[in-house]
Design an enzyme around this catalytic site. Structure first.
Site, PDB file in Angstrom:
ATOM      1  N   ASP A  46       4.541  -4.385   4.978  1.00 19.01           N
ATOM      2  CA  ASP A  46       5.019  -4.496   3.652  1.00 19.01           C
ATOM      3  C   ASP A  46       6.131  -4.035   3.285  1.00 19.01           C
ATOM      4  O   ASP A  46       6.588  -3.214   4.166  1.00 19.01           O
ATOM      5  CB  ASP A  46       3.973  -3.994   2.536  1.00 19.01           C
ATOM      6  CG  ASP A  46       2.441  -4.651   2.893  1.00 19.01           C
ATOM      7  OD1 ASP A  46       2.379  -5.958   3.338  1.00 19.01           O
ATOM      8  OD2 ASP A  46       1.457  -4.220   2.654  1.00 19.01           O
ATOM      9  N   LYS A  47       6.913  -4.402   2.151  1.00 20.16           N
ATOM     10  CA  LYS A  47       8.001  -3.595   1.899  1.00 20.16           C
ATOM     11  C   LYS A  47       7.986  -2.252   1.875  1.00 20.16           C
ATOM     12  O   LYS A  47       9.013  -1.652   2.301  1.00 20.16           O
ATOM     13  CB  LYS A  47       8.478  -4.296   0.500  1.00 20.16           C
ATOM     14  CG  LYS A  47      10.078  -3.984  -0.013  1.00 20.16           C
ATOM     15  CD  LYS A  47      10.410  -4.774  -1.151  1.00 20.16           C
ATOM     16  CE  LYS A  47      11.856  -4.535  -1.570  1.00 20.16           C
ATOM     17  NZ  LYS A  47      12.318  -5.482  -2.583  1.00 20.16           N
TER      18      LYS A  47
END
Ligand code: URA
Length: 234
Positions: free
Chosen positions: A103-104
């Site tokens: 994920d970011k």
């Protein structure tokens, strides 16, 4: 293979740079200076040098990146901030992709390659390749909830998770080893017991550990041994 293709495939020189280097007499093949960028060679057998340094040909590229927060593991993101911006731009043209996205806001070990078959195998649910993460939670988690998560839980959308290993290292900190990789899995697992992940960092992927000497945003090629592990050969 043409000499200029050899150099672009090894991300050493572009075709134009190769033509210039040839004219300048900076390239040798098996000891002879080569002036013609279309010169045909055997990438596995010919000894190629540029400015006196041997250039080793590899069919595939394998990179370990220490992903910082704020970067996405995809090929485009409006406004920038993709992991490929962190590596040598000459490599991008070689068809690289991320094997096992984070994920970011997740940090840590990301493997980037252009070896589609090995990446596919590493990600195959049948292989159960293990990934270890360090996490920090928003709230204290009970032993009972940890037991539930270890045995496998049902996520909000009905997905069931496989048994996993969790070791708490502090009141809100711990390590988790998964043998699968569902979308937002760890965040959704802890959400299922009413908690929230506030920090997540991947430290291993299938027996390959994040190099502690890599700063956030730093990358290096996998060693031969790591490459063998990734390709399922070790
Ligand atoms: N699980 C998550 O929730 N996020 C990640 O980035 C990786 C695993």
């Amino acid at each position: 293979m043409r000499l200029d293709k050899f150099f672009s495939n090894t991300a050493t020189l572009t075709r134009t740079e190769c033509a210039k280097a040839c004219r300048a007499g900076l390239i040798t093949v098996d000891g002879a200076v080569i002036k013609d960028p279309s010169f045909a060679l055997d990438p596995e057998k010919s000894a190629v040098t540029y400015r006196g340094e041997r250039i080793i040909y590899k069919e595939y590229i394998y990179i370990m990146l220490n992903k910082p927060e704020g970067y996405v593991c995809s090929n485009d993101e409006p406004g920038g901030g993709i992991v490929f911006e962190l590596i040598d731009p000459r490599l991008i043209k070689l068809g690289l992709f991320v094997c096992g996205r984070l994920d970011k806001d997740t940090t840590g070990l990301v493997i980037i390659t252009n070896d589609g078959v090995s990446a596919h195998n590493a990600l195959s649910p049948k292989r159960h390749v293990c990934k270890e993460y360090e996490f920090t939670l928003a709230d204290h988690v009970s032993d009972e909830d940890i037991e539930k998560l270890k045995n496998g839980v049902t996520l909000a959308d009905g997905t069931e998770t496989l048994p996993c290993v969790i070791n708490m290292t502090g009141e809100k900190e711990g390590k988790i080893i998964l043998h699968e990789g569902k979308y937002h899995q760890i965040k959704r697992m802890f959400a299922s017991v009413g908690n929230k992940i506030v920090r997540l960092r991947r430290v291993t992927f299938g027996g390959i550990s994040l190099d502690p000497s890599l700063p956030a945003g730093g990358w290096r090629y996998l060693t031969d041994e790591e490459e063998r592990i990734f390709r399922g050969l070790a």
